[in-house]
Write a protein that holds these residues in place. Structure first.
Motif, short mmCIF file in Angstrom:
data_model
loop_
_atom_site.label_atom_id
_atom_site.label_comp_id
_atom_site.label_asym_id
_atom_site.label_seq_id
_atom_site.Cartn_x
_atom_site.Cartn_y
_atom_site.Cartn_z
N LYS A 1 0.76 -1.00 0.13
CA LYS A 1 -0.02 -0.04 -0.03
C LYS A 1 0.99 1.15 -0.02
O LYS A 1 0.43 2.30 -0.71
N LEU A 2 1.71 1.10 0.72
CA LEU A 2 2.88 2.28 0.68
C LEU A 2 3.42 2.78 -0.62
O LEU A 2 3.30 3.98 -1.04
N VAL A 3 3.98 1.38 -1.25
CA VAL A 3 4.35 1.76 -2.67
C VAL A 3 3.23 2.23 -3.58
O VAL A 3 3.27 3.14 -4.64
N ARG A 4 2.05 1.75 -3.57
CA ARG A 4 0.88 2.01 -4.36
C ARG A 4 0.64 3.50 -4.09
O ARG A 4 0.29 4.35 -5.00
N MET A 5 0.50 3.98 -2.87
CA MET A 5 0.40 5.44 -2.64
C MET A 5 1.33 6.23 -3.07
O MET A 5 0.85 7.34 -3.56
N ASP A 6 2.31 6.04 -2.98
CA ASP A 6 3.61 6.70 -3.62
C ASP A 6 3.16 6.98 -5.12
O ASP A 6 3.45 7.89 -5.71
N ASP A 7 2.76 6.06 -5.85
CA ASP A 7 2.61 5.80 -7.26
C ASP A 7 1.22 6.23 -7.66
O ASP A 7 1.08 6.11 -8.77
N SER A 8 0.17 6.80 -6.90
CA SER A 8 -0.90 7.05 -7.17
C SER A 8 -1.22 8.49 -7.57
O SER A 8 -0.41 9.38 -7.34
N VAL A 9 -2.49 8.58 -8.00
CA VAL A 9 -2.76 9.87 -8.69
C VAL A 9 -4.10 10.09 -8.04
O VAL A 9 -4.79 9.02 -7.74
N THR A 10 -4.51 11.14 -7.72
CA THR A 10 -5.89 11.49 -6.92
C THR A 10 -6.45 12.37 -8.10
O THR A 10 -5.92 13.37 -8.55
N LEU A 11 -7.86 11.95 -8.18
CA LEU A 11 -8.78 12.34 -8.97
C LEU A 11 -9.75 12.98 -8.04
O LEU A 11 -10.51 12.36 -7.28
N VAL A 12 -10.19 14.27 -8.12
CA VAL A 12 -11.24 15.17 -7.39
C VAL A 12 -12.50 15.56 -8.11
O VAL A 12 -12.26 15.97 -9.30
N PHE A 13 -13.58 14.89 -7.73
CA PHE A 13 -14.91 15.33 -8.23
C PHE A 13 -15.47 15.92 -7.09
O PHE A 13 -15.95 15.42 -6.35
N GLY A 14 -15.69 17.28 -7.26
CA GLY A 14 -16.25 18.14 -6.30
C GLY A 14 -15.54 17.91 -4.82
O GLY A 14 -14.38 18.18 -4.77
N LYS A 15 -16.38 17.32 -4.04
CA LYS A 15 -16.00 17.06 -2.49
C LYS A 15 -15.52 15.58 -2.38
O LYS A 15 -14.88 15.19 -1.30
N THR A 16 -15.58 14.81 -3.51
CA THR A 16 -15.03 13.39 -3.27
C THR A 16 -13.83 13.25 -4.13
O THR A 16 -13.67 13.69 -5.22
N GLN A 17 -12.90 12.52 -3.39
CA GLN A 17 -11.70 12.10 -3.91
C GLN A 17 -11.43 10.64 -4.23
O GLN A 17 -11.86 9.78 -3.29
N TYR A 18 -10.79 10.58 -5.47
CA TYR A 18 -10.74 8.98 -5.87
C TYR A 18 -8.89 8.78 -5.84
O TYR A 18 -8.41 9.75 -6.57
N ARG A 19 -8.59 7.95 -5.46
CA ARG A 19 -7.00 7.58 -5.59
C ARG A 19 -6.90 6.36 -6.62
O ARG A 19 -7.62 5.39 -6.15
#
Length: 175
Positions: free
Chosen positions: A63-81
């Motif tokens: 998970k630490l590796v995935r979090m480091d390589d992740s992208v955050t997508l924001v739709f209004g107040k909701t965030q997706y990684r």
């Protein structure tokens, strides 16, 4: 039947000093790389052989590796990684090539196919040129290609030439 178990919380694992040292070990890194290469879910990792390490600890490293390589997508107040693994990128590339080559005849309307094909060739020629050293933004390069604007420097010339070469190949594939 096994009841699903929520993935372990990384915060609780990292709070244990002994375990947090294990997370940094090369052996756990090997498991994490192997499992992340296949983008395994926690429900699969928890039953895998993780040697002397607890699957929770291996999952935390993954998970630490995935979090480091992740992208955050924001739709209004909701965030997706999300994390784009090499396997997913290869599958998307294959889909892109097949769609542009008309292997999915009923998915896109005729106008959409032409637009998608040309757009795909533009993206490919721009990205390829940028990887080879062309210095310009994708937005500026697309505008130049769409409006047929004469290139102003070597970078733009490289993009135009690359695009023309791809269009030539596309137009002559039946030969």
């Amino acid at each position: 039947m096994h009841l699903p178990r929520d993935p372990p919380r990384i915060e609780s694992i990292l709070s244990d000093e002994r375990i947090s040292k294990d997370i940094l070990s090369e052996e756990i890194e090997g498991y994490a790389k192997d499992f992340n290469k296949r983008y395994l879910h926690w429900s699969e990792v928890r039953y895998r052989d993780t040697g002397q390490f607890d699957p929770d600890t291996v999952w935390a490293r993954m998970k630490l590796v995935r979090m480091d390589d992740s992208v955050t997508l924001v739709f209004g107040k909701t965030q997706y990684r999300y994390c784009m693994s090499d396997r997913i990128m290869k599958m998307l590339r294959e889909f892109d090539v097949r769609a542009a080559a008309d292997f999915f005849p009923n998915v896109i309307d005729p106008h959409g196919k032409v637009y998608y094909s040309v757009s795909s060739l533009m993206e490919e020629s721009i990205a390829s040129s940028q990887m080879e050293g062309a210095v310009t933004t994708t937005k500026k390069a697309k505008e130049m290609l769409r409006k047929n604007i004469r290139p102003k420097d070597g970078s733009e010339r490289m993009i135009v030439n690359n695009y023309r070469a791809m269009m030539f190949i596309k137009d002559h594939t039946d030969r």
